[in-house]
Design an enzyme around this catalytic site. Structure first.
Site, mmCIF file in Angstrom:
data_model
loop_
_atom_site.group_PDB
_atom_site.id
_atom_site.type_symbol
_atom_site.label_atom_id
_atom_site.label_comp_id
_atom_site.label_asym_id
_atom_site.label_seq_id
_atom_site.Cartn_x
_atom_site.Cartn_y
_atom_site.Cartn_z
ATOM 1 N N ASP A 158 0.826 -1.245 0.112
ATOM 2 C CA ASP A 158 -0.003 -0.010 0.102
ATOM 3 C C ASP A 158 0.792 1.280 -0.014
ATOM 4 O O ASP A 158 0.393 2.292 -0.375
ATOM 5 C CB ASP A 158 -0.973 0.026 1.060
ATOM 6 C CG ASP A 158 -0.414 -0.252 2.334
ATOM 7 O OD1 ASP A 158 0.679 -0.271 2.450
ATOM 8 O OD2 ASP A 158 -1.383 -0.284 3.510
ATOM 9 N N ARG A 159 2.099 1.191 0.491
ATOM 10 C CA ARG A 159 2.826 2.426 0.327
ATOM 11 C C ARG A 159 3.640 2.500 -1.015
ATOM 12 O O ARG A 159 3.782 1.548 -1.767
ATOM 13 C CB ARG A 159 4.029 2.371 1.462
ATOM 14 C CG ARG A 159 3.378 2.463 2.776
ATOM 15 C CD ARG A 159 4.463 2.387 3.912
ATOM 16 N NE ARG A 159 3.771 2.451 5.276
ATOM 17 C CZ ARG A 159 4.280 3.161 6.207
ATOM 18 N NH1 ARG A 159 5.624 3.477 6.172
ATOM 19 N NH2 ARG A 159 3.937 3.238 7.372
HETATM 20 C C1 G16 Z 1 0.052 2.799 8.613
HETATM 21 C C2 G16 Z 1 -1.436 3.520 8.339
HETATM 22 C C3 G16 Z 1 -1.169 4.697 7.898
HETATM 23 C C4 G16 Z 1 -0.465 5.434 8.647
HETATM 24 C C5 G16 Z 1 0.963 4.652 8.729
HETATM 25 C C6 G16 Z 1 1.945 5.411 10.036
HETATM 26 O O1 G16 Z 1 0.681 2.614 7.379
HETATM 27 O O2 G16 Z 1 -2.452 2.684 7.355
HETATM 28 O O3 G16 Z 1 -2.394 5.668 7.805
HETATM 29 O O4 G16 Z 1 0.081 6.882 8.035
HETATM 30 O O5 G16 Z 1 0.746 3.422 9.414
HETATM 31 O O6 G16 Z 1 1.465 5.358 11.270
HETATM 32 P P1 G16 Z 1 2.258 5.815 12.511
HETATM 33 O O7 G16 Z 1 2.616 6.893 12.180
HETATM 34 O O8 G16 Z 1 1.170 5.697 13.434
HETATM 35 O O9 G16 Z 1 3.250 4.732 12.622
HETATM 36 P P2 G16 Z 1 0.991 1.027 7.111
HETATM 37 O O10 G16 Z 1 1.509 1.324 5.546
HETATM 38 O O11 G16 Z 1 1.905 0.625 8.340
HETATM 39 O O12 G16 Z 1 -0.468 0.030 7.163
#
Ligand code: G16
Length: 542
Positions: free
Chosen positions: A280-281
């Site tokens: 997703d990133r």
């Molecule tokens: C997840 C969330 C994102 C968020 C990111 C960072 O991403 O889906 O919406 O921006 O974590 O979150 P935090 O700053 O709380 O660590 P992913 O790609 O890890 O699912």
């Protein structure tokens, strides 16, 4: 079918994106089962309906899928769609839910966190709009997990996940499908594949995509190499491995350093991109150019008319609070809606469902649109390729043109990982207690216009989420934001986000680190980072 007695665990509150813990925690007796039963209780819509199930292929994925299949059968789910080998990227799950109108999906991933027996594992629920479960549901899951006394599970042999076909557990049907087909077809419907094919075929164009041994390998090989004609080998690290080859599947300048190195110098690649554990990133690079995720969101939205899937118009742009204000500028100039939400993709779902926004993005390398209800790494990469093909410009030229028109938001994020949780909490509390006094004070020649702990009221369902991060806003539009991560699995991670706006084209090509240095010093002083955490340097700078 059997009912198993169990006792609650007290640490099953989902974070920014589902429940993430060390593999060893998930392997404790009943740990996964308790959480899965809590999902079925908190989201009863799944009963009698179809569930999409898959993961990023990390260690424990296959075992967990077998457990969830057995529990789904015992909990009255009528059909489960599973990706072959237990593989499905997060955006692919979102698409399958929407395309086949299923009641929801379960994704097994700890995203960009490392995998393997000593690494991390995770599980998250997506609801029937294809997006992550909103806070009301994740809180209900947590509430059930605190009272759980039993779970239901079928006693049966493992299902063969490696062969496409239909299977059954008691009354429940299981369809093992190709994980890529539906997603590749969706991408073909949004982008000008002929134009991209033409770009890739140019002898003077070079590109690479780093799948980081995670889930996008099979997707990227199919789309870039088989469908769009990129030479074999364009996709690096394309075989998903249970431990991601020992790497950290996080597409940033630190963890994708090998790819970044290939873009440097006169002979650097014209275009390079990477994605994370669950797809997703995204990170976008050009020859000697790095596109910040905040700029990427703004640029995609500003150029949407060049891409067939968006030529019909765009309603608005949403960004998470710590994401730079670059997309706000685009919305202002083009007359689009603009929203600022807390961190977490789950906050974008209502805005897209109500068609208040078309594009959403986060500084944490996430960008997407309403084609699904998740962020979508390969979508962003294809969007950029479509822009390069449509404009004939390089990545750097697209950046320059954008900054000249809308101004540039210099941006950097400092992460202090695995710091002591108590010290991190103390730092945030102390900062919060001084917010009122901060307003009107001057730092580095800039006056603070407002300082608060961000709170958001959803314009659609009017739910409120508070305590979402400390914002210090300056009169010249610059910002410093402090937040504790909600995705780590050990200790706490302090994130400091800093940005400043520059609309003089003569000053838009300075070194980001240099421009941001005064903000680093102000942030450090405001929060007492060194005194509170003992850290003189961040772990990761992006
Ligand atoms: C997840 C969330 C994102 C968020 C990111 C960072 O991403 O889906 O919406 O921006 O974590 O979150 P935090 O700053 O709380 O660590 P992913 O790609 O890890 O699912």
């Amino acid at each position: 079918m059997k009912t198993v007695r169990t006792t609650p665990f007290d640490d099953q509150r989902p974070g920014t994106s589902g429940l993430r813990k060390k593999v060893a925690v998930f392997r404790k007796a009943h740990y996964l089962e308790n959480f899965v039963q809590s999902i079925f209780e908190a989201y009863p819509k799944l009963r009698g309906g179809t569930l999409v199930l898959g993961g990023d292929g990390r260690f424990h994925n296959r075992e967990a899928i077998q457990v969830i299949l057995r529990m789904a059968s015992a909990n009255g789910i009528s059909r489960v769609i599973v990706g072959r080998g237990g593989i499905l990227s997060t955006p692919a799950v979102s698409h399958l839910i929407r395309k086949y109108r299923t009641r929801g999906g379960i994704v097994l991933s700890a995203s960009h966190n490392p995998g393997g027996p000593d690494g991390d594992f995770g599980i998250k629920l997506n609801i029937d709009n294809g997006g992550p479960a909103p806070e009301q549901i994740t809180e209900a899951i947590f509430d059930f997990s605190k009272q759980i006394a039993e779970y239901r599970i079928a006693e049966t042999d493992d299902i063969d996940l490696d062969d496409i076909g239909d299977y059954e557990i008691n009354e429940m049907q299981i369809s093992v499908i190709d994980p890529v087909d539906d997603y590749a077809e969706l991408m073909g419907s949004l982008f000008d594949f002929d134009a991209i094919r033409g770009l890739i075929a140019k002898p003077d164009f070079s590109m690479a995509f780093d799948a980081m041994h995670a889930v996008t390998g099979p997707y990227a090989k199919r789309i870039f190499e088989e469908i769009l004609g990129a030479p074999e080998g364009t996709v690096m690290n394309g075989v998903p491995l249970e431990d991601f080859g020992g790497g950290h599947p996080d597409p940033n300048l630190v963890h994708a350093a090998t790819l970044v190195a290939r873009t440097k110098g006169d002979k650097g690649l014209d275009f390079a991109a990477a994605s994370d554990g669950d797809g997703d990133r995204n990170m976008i690079l050009g020859k000697n150019a790095f596109v910040t995720p905040s700029d990427s969101l703004a640029i995609l939205a500003a150029n949407a008319h060049l891409v067939p899937g968006y030529a019909g118009g765009v309603s608005g742009i949403a960004r998470s609070m710590p994401t730079s204000q670059a997309s706000d500028k685009v919305a202002e100039v083009l007359g689009l809606n603009a929203y600022e939400t807390p961190t977490g993709w789950k906050f974008f779902g209502n805005l897209m469902d109500a068609d208040l926004v078309t594009f959403c993005g986060e500084e944490s390398f996430g960008t997407s649109s309403s084609h699904v209800r998740e962020k979508d790494g390969l979508w962003a990469v294809l969007f950029w390729l479509n822009l390069l093909a449509a404009t004939g410009l390089s990545v750097q030229a697209i950046l320059d043109r954008h900054w000249e028109r809308f101004g540039r938001h210099y941006y950097t994020r400092y992460d202090y990982e695995e710091i002591d949780s108590e010290s991190a909490g103390g730092l945030m509390q102390d900062l919060e207690s001084r917010l009122a006094d901060l307003e009107g004070t001057s730092h580095g020649g800039m006056r603070v216009s407002m300082a608060d702990n961000f709170s958001y009221t959803d314009p659609v369902d009017h739910s409120t989420s508070s305590g979402q991060g400390i914002r210090v806003l300056f009169e010249n539009g610059s910002r410093i934001v402090f937040r504790l991560s909600g995705t780590g699995t050990s200790g706490a991670t302090l994130r400091v986000y800093m940005e400043t706006y520059e609309n003089d084209p003569q000053r838009q090509h300075r070194d980001t680190a240099e421009v941001m240095q005064p903000f680093v010093e102000i942030a450090s002083e405001l929060a007492g980072i060194e005194q509170r955490t003992g850290r003189t340097e961040p772990t990761v700078i992006t």
